[in-house]
Design an enzyme around this catalytic site. Structure first.
Site, PDB file in Angstrom:
ATOM      1  N   GLY A 179      -0.189   5.111  -1.137  1.00  0.00           N
ATOM      2  CA  GLY A 179      -1.213   5.873  -0.411  1.00  0.00           C
ATOM      3  C   GLY A 179      -0.612   7.027   0.380  1.00  0.00           C
ATOM      4  O   GLY A 179       0.577   7.334   0.268  1.00  0.00           O
ATOM      5  N   GLN A 180      -1.481   7.662   1.200  1.00  0.00           N
ATOM      6  CA  GLN A 180      -1.065   8.867   1.929  1.00  0.00           C
ATOM      7  C   GLN A 180       0.114   8.587   2.866  1.00  0.00           C
ATOM      8  O   GLN A 180       1.102   9.305   2.865  1.00  0.00           O
ATOM      9  CB  GLN A 180      -2.245   9.425   2.735  1.00  0.00           C
ATOM     10  N   ILE A 227      -1.209  -1.906  -5.764  1.00  0.00           N
ATOM     11  CA  ILE A 227      -1.936  -2.625  -6.818  1.00  0.00           C
ATOM     12  C   ILE A 227      -1.807  -1.961  -8.185  1.00  0.00           C
ATOM     13  O   ILE A 227      -2.177  -2.541  -9.180  1.00  0.00           O
ATOM     14  CB  ILE A 227      -3.451  -2.804  -6.520  1.00  0.00           C
ATOM     15  N   TYR A 287     -15.061   0.774   9.229  1.00  0.00           N
ATOM     16  CA  TYR A 287     -13.608   0.961   9.318  1.00  0.00           C
ATOM     17  C   TYR A 287     -13.142   0.728  10.765  1.00  0.00           C
ATOM     18  O   TYR A 287     -12.187  -0.016  11.017  1.00  0.00           O
ATOM     19  CB  TYR A 287     -13.296   2.385   8.851  1.00  0.00           C
ATOM     20  N   GLY A 340       0.855  -1.199   0.000  1.00  0.00           N
ATOM     21  CA  GLY A 340       0.000   0.000   0.000  1.00  0.00           C
ATOM     22  C   GLY A 340       0.882   1.237   0.000  1.00  0.00           C
ATOM     23  O   GLY A 340       0.579   2.246   0.644  1.00  0.00           O
TER      24      GLY A 340
END
Ligand code: AKB
Length: 316
Positions: A12-13, A36, A141, A9
């Protein structure tokens, strides 16, 4: 013992900045970034295409690069997760279980997995939220992060897996865009203030939330992973505090840099998620166990964000 790190990942941020921080500390070649999709920006070290739910693919990357540590960052955040709860649960749970299993089988020496203040809910004490307290999250979440914490603790206690975790507050940085969180307004405000001199917040003026500037978050993450094993006593996840502020407080700070800055408010469904979370966090366990201490207060964070983002946006 030499270490080889895989960040899952990585685009991402957090991943964008964590990969940079890890490469500065341990060398570019020893940190493999993965995601990905092919990254848009040129990579400063190795990159692998891999899906966080593809156990075979992850194993191939581990074998090929001799990976010893994984930072698993792939997840759907609060707002995006509410749009597809079933997929959020699948991604957020399958990915951590794959990595914990690989560690149990001896293929990894250490694992990092991020939790969040979203594990807390409406029944949690809102101010100086303790490390151990009521956790009844109301978002998918938060439910997935709470379950993930349980799995981390279980794999540590039952199998001795060295897994470490932080409950991140909202994260603010200028290097990468946030993706689908409730706290993202605190990043968008800077972009809109510089470009348009105005911003409409999707949270109301008084929604105080725990936040943190990215340099503090990256330092905390690497420090926790580098801490001697006996100092890591929380094997669910550590509370971590940086700063706490509301939209109207950050707007006042932004206005110091952008004269005439106009802030408006149009709360949407994210307001309910924010309302269920703490206003501030007690991080005394992280401070006592591995020496955590934040460096940025609100003014220092805003000054630094403004300076860097102005330069970045001018150049783009
Ligand atoms: C979100 O807003 O969903 C995240 C978080 C608090 O974990 N930034």
């Amino acid at each position: 013992m030499s270490k080889k790190i895989l960040v899952i990942g990585a685009s991402g941020q957090i991943g964008t900045e964590l990969v940079e921080g890890l490469r500065d500390r341990f060398g570019a070649e020893d940190v493999v970034a993965s995601d990905i999709k092919e990254p848009q920006v040129r990579q400063s070290g190795p990159f692998a295409l891999v899906n966080a739910m593809d156990r075979r693919g992850i194993e191939r990357v581990i074998d090929k690069h001799g990976i010893s540590e994984v930072y698993l960052l792939a997840a759907l955040l609060s707002a995006t997760a509410e749009k597809d709860p079933a997929f959020a649960w699948k991604l957020n749970m399958e990915s951590i279980l794959i990595i914990l299993e690989l560690a149990r089988e001896g293929k990894l020496r250490k694992v990092y997995w991020p939790s969040s203040i979203a594990v807390f809910g409406p029944t949690t004490p809102k101010d100086k939220t303790p490390q151990h307290t009521t956790t009844e999250p109301s978002t998918v979440y938060g439910i997935s992060k709470l379950a993930g914490e349980g799995w981390c603790k279980y794999y540590h206690q039952r199998y001795g897996v060295d897994v470490r975790s932080i409950r991140y507050p909202g994260l603010i940085g200028w290097k990468s865009a946030p993706g689908g969180g409730t706290t993202d307004y605190a990043v968008h405000i800077f972009h809109e203030a510089i470009k348009k001199g105005a911003y409409t917040s999707f949270l109301g003026p008084e929604s105080t939330l725990p936040m943190m500037y990215m340099p503090d978050a990256i330092r905390a993450t690497i420090d926790l992973m580098e801490a001697p094993v006996e100092q890591v006593k929380e094997r669910g996840s550590y509370n971590l505090a940086g700063l706490s502020f509301s939209p109207e407080q950050i707007a006042a700070e932004v206005a110091r840099h952008i004269p005439g800055f106009k802030m408006a408010y149009a709360p949407d469904e994210r307001q309910a998620y924010a309302d269920s979370w703490p206003r501030s966090i007690d991080d005394s366990a992280a401070r006592a166990d591995w020496g955590w201490k934040p460096q940025y207060d609100l003014t220092a964070m805003v000054d630094d964000m403004m300076a860097h983002l102005r330069t970045k946006l001018k150049a783009s």
